[in-house]
Design a protein around this motif. Structure first.
Motif, mmCIF file in Angstrom:
data_model
loop_
_atom_site.group_PDB
_atom_site.id
_atom_site.type_symbol
_atom_site.label_atom_id
_atom_site.label_comp_id
_atom_site.label_asym_id
_atom_site.label_seq_id
_atom_site.Cartn_x
_atom_site.Cartn_y
_atom_site.Cartn_z
ATOM 1 N N LEU A 10 22.879 -59.970 -64.617
ATOM 2 C CA LEU A 10 23.335 -60.094 -63.239
ATOM 3 C C LEU A 10 24.798 -60.483 -63.275
ATOM 4 O O LEU A 10 25.157 -61.533 -63.826
ATOM 5 N N LEU A 11 25.645 -59.654 -62.709
ATOM 6 C CA LEU A 11 27.062 -59.947 -62.602
ATOM 7 C C LEU A 11 27.336 -60.409 -61.175
ATOM 8 O O LEU A 11 26.913 -59.741 -60.222
ATOM 9 N N THR A 12 28.000 -61.555 -61.026
ATOM 10 C CA THR A 12 28.336 -62.088 -59.700
ATOM 11 C C THR A 12 29.823 -62.380 -59.656
ATOM 12 O O THR A 12 30.332 -63.197 -60.437
ATOM 13 N N TRP A 13 30.527 -61.714 -58.750
ATOM 14 C CA TRP A 13 31.949 -61.960 -58.572
ATOM 15 C C TRP A 13 32.121 -63.326 -57.922
ATOM 16 O O TRP A 13 31.481 -63.636 -56.911
ATOM 17 N N THR A 14 32.968 -64.171 -58.488
ATOM 18 C CA THR A 14 33.192 -65.522 -57.966
ATOM 19 C C THR A 14 34.645 -65.721 -57.549
ATOM 20 O O THR A 14 35.072 -66.855 -57.317
ATOM 21 N N GLY A 15 35.403 -64.658 -57.442
ATOM 22 C CA GLY A 15 36.843 -64.755 -57.209
ATOM 23 C C GLY A 15 37.309 -64.591 -55.779
ATOM 24 O O GLY A 15 38.505 -64.429 -55.535
ATOM 25 N N ASN A 16 36.417 -64.643 -54.799
ATOM 26 C CA ASN A 16 36.845 -64.533 -53.409
ATOM 27 C C ASN A 16 37.486 -65.848 -52.978
ATOM 28 O O ASN A 16 36.838 -66.887 -52.946
ATOM 29 N N LYS A 17 38.777 -65.809 -52.647
ATOM 30 C CA LYS A 17 39.500 -67.021 -52.244
ATOM 31 C C LYS A 17 39.458 -67.214 -50.725
ATOM 32 O O LYS A 17 40.193 -68.028 -50.183
ATOM 33 N N GLY A 18 38.609 -66.468 -50.048
ATOM 34 C CA GLY A 18 38.450 -66.637 -48.608
ATOM 35 C C GLY A 18 38.783 -65.405 -47.798
ATOM 36 O O GLY A 18 38.305 -65.236 -46.679
ATOM 37 N N THR A 19 39.606 -64.510 -48.368
ATOM 38 C CA THR A 19 39.971 -63.293 -47.637
ATOM 39 C C THR A 19 39.546 -62.030 -48.390
ATOM 40 O O THR A 19 40.010 -60.940 -48.063
ATOM 41 N N GLY A 20 38.701 -62.196 -49.395
ATOM 42 C CA GLY A 20 38.219 -61.042 -50.153
ATOM 43 C C GLY A 20 39.346 -60.276 -50.795
ATOM 44 O O GLY A 20 40.338 -60.853 -51.245
ATOM 45 N N THR A 21 39.235 -58.981 -50.801
ATOM 46 C CA THR A 21 40.238 -58.120 -51.431
ATOM 47 C C THR A 21 41.247 -57.593 -50.403
ATOM 48 O O THR A 21 41.701 -56.454 -50.491
ATOM 49 N N SER A 22 41.605 -58.452 -49.457
ATOM 50 C CA SER A 22 42.544 -58.040 -48.411
ATOM 51 C C SER A 22 43.904 -57.647 -48.968
ATOM 52 O O SER A 22 44.639 -56.883 -48.348
ATOM 53 N N ASN A 23 44.250 -58.179 -50.142
ATOM 54 C CA ASN A 23 45.504 -57.854 -50.800
ATOM 55 C C ASN A 23 45.278 -58.010 -52.298
ATOM 56 O O ASN A 23 44.505 -58.857 -52.731
ATOM 57 N N TYR A 24 45.993 -57.205 -53.098
ATOM 58 C CA TYR A 24 45.817 -57.225 -54.548
ATOM 59 C C TYR A 24 45.990 -58.623 -55.135
ATOM 60 O O TYR A 24 45.325 -58.978 -56.107
ATOM 61 N N LYS A 25 46.858 -59.429 -54.571
ATOM 62 C CA LYS A 25 47.126 -60.766 -55.098
ATOM 63 C C LYS A 25 46.294 -61.858 -54.412
ATOM 64 O O LYS A 25 46.435 -63.029 -54.726
ATOM 65 N N ASP A 26 45.430 -61.490 -53.478
ATOM 66 C CA ASP A 26 44.682 -62.469 -52.704
ATOM 67 C C ASP A 26 43.292 -62.777 -53.243
ATOM 68 O O ASP A 26 42.534 -63.488 -52.592
ATOM 69 N N TYR A 27 42.951 -62.253 -54.394
ATOM 70 C CA TYR A 27 41.631 -62.552 -54.957
ATOM 71 C C TYR A 27 41.740 -62.783 -56.451
ATOM 72 O O TYR A 27 42.660 -62.317 -57.104
ATOM 73 N N ASP A 28 40.799 -63.562 -56.978
ATOM 74 C CA ASP A 28 40.733 -63.815 -58.412
ATOM 75 C C ASP A 28 39.776 -62.827 -59.060
ATOM 76 O O ASP A 28 38.898 -62.270 -58.404
ATOM 77 N N ARG A 29 39.949 -62.656 -60.340
ATOM 78 C CA ARG A 29 39.136 -61.683 -61.090
ATOM 79 C C ARG A 29 37.929 -62.325 -61.779
ATOM 80 O O ARG A 29 37.258 -61.700 -62.575
#
Length: 156
Positions: A10-29
C-alpha cells in the motif's frame, strides 16, 4: 504448470501541505509504503527531483532489490554447492539516463559483491556461481537493462 506468487503493498502519499498539487513547489514528494506485517518504508523522490534525501527513493530501492535478490540466490547456490560463505557485501552501482522530456530509464547496473568464503571452499566455483545467481534472480530477469557483476572472492 508455472507457480504464481502475488505481492501486495500500500503506497500512501503523505506530502500534501494543504493545497495538494496546486503548484509544482507546493507539495512534498513523501510517501509511505506499507506491507502487512513489516516496518513501513518512508519514501520520497530523489533530492534532484525535490525529494527528501533522508527517505528511500524508487531508484535506490530498485538497485537494492537487484542486489539483494542476487545475494539471496548466490547464498543459496553456495550452500547447495558446499561453498561456505562467511561474509557478503555489495557496493552496487546503477546508471539512470534522463531524456529531454524529463523521463528517464536505467541503462545499467553493476553488482560488486565482496564475498568471503572458508579456506576449504572452491574459489573458482564460488566465482562461477555469480553467473548462475544472475540467471536465477527474479528481479534481474525482469529488468530491461544489463546487470553485470564484478565479484571479489577471498578466503578466511
Amino acid at each position: 504448470m508455472a507457480q504464481e506468487h502475488q505481492y501486495k503493498s500500500l503506497l500512501t502519499w503523505t506530502g500534501n501541505k494543504g493545497t495538494g498539487t496546486s503548484n509544482y513547489k507546493d507539495y512534498d514528494r513523501q510517501y509511505d509504503i506499507t506491507i502487512e506485517g513489516k516496518p513501513t518504508l518512508a519514501g520520497s523522490s530523489d533530492p534532484a527531483f525535490r525529494g527528501d534525501a533522508s527517505r528511500h527513493n524508487p531508484e535506490d530501492m530498485l538497485l537494492a532489490s537487484i542486489s539483494s535478490c542476487h545475494m539471496l540466490w548466490y547464498l543459496h547456490l553456495c550452500s547447495v554447492n558446499k561453498i561456505v560463505v562467511t561474509d557478503y557485501s555489495d557496493p552496487a552501482v546503477a546508471t539512470m539516463v534522463m531524456n529531454p522530456d524529463g523521463s528517464g530509464q536505467f541503462t545499467s547496473a553493476t553488482l560488486n559483491p565482496q564475498v568471503t568464503i572458508t579456506a576449504g571452499s572452491n574459489v573458482e566455483k564460488a566465482e562461477e556461481l555469480h553467473h548462475e545467481a544472475n540467471k536465477m534472480c527474479f528481479v534481474t530477469r525482469s529488468m530491461n537493462f544489463p546487470i553485470g557483476h564484478v565479484p571479489t572472492i577471498k578466503t578466511n
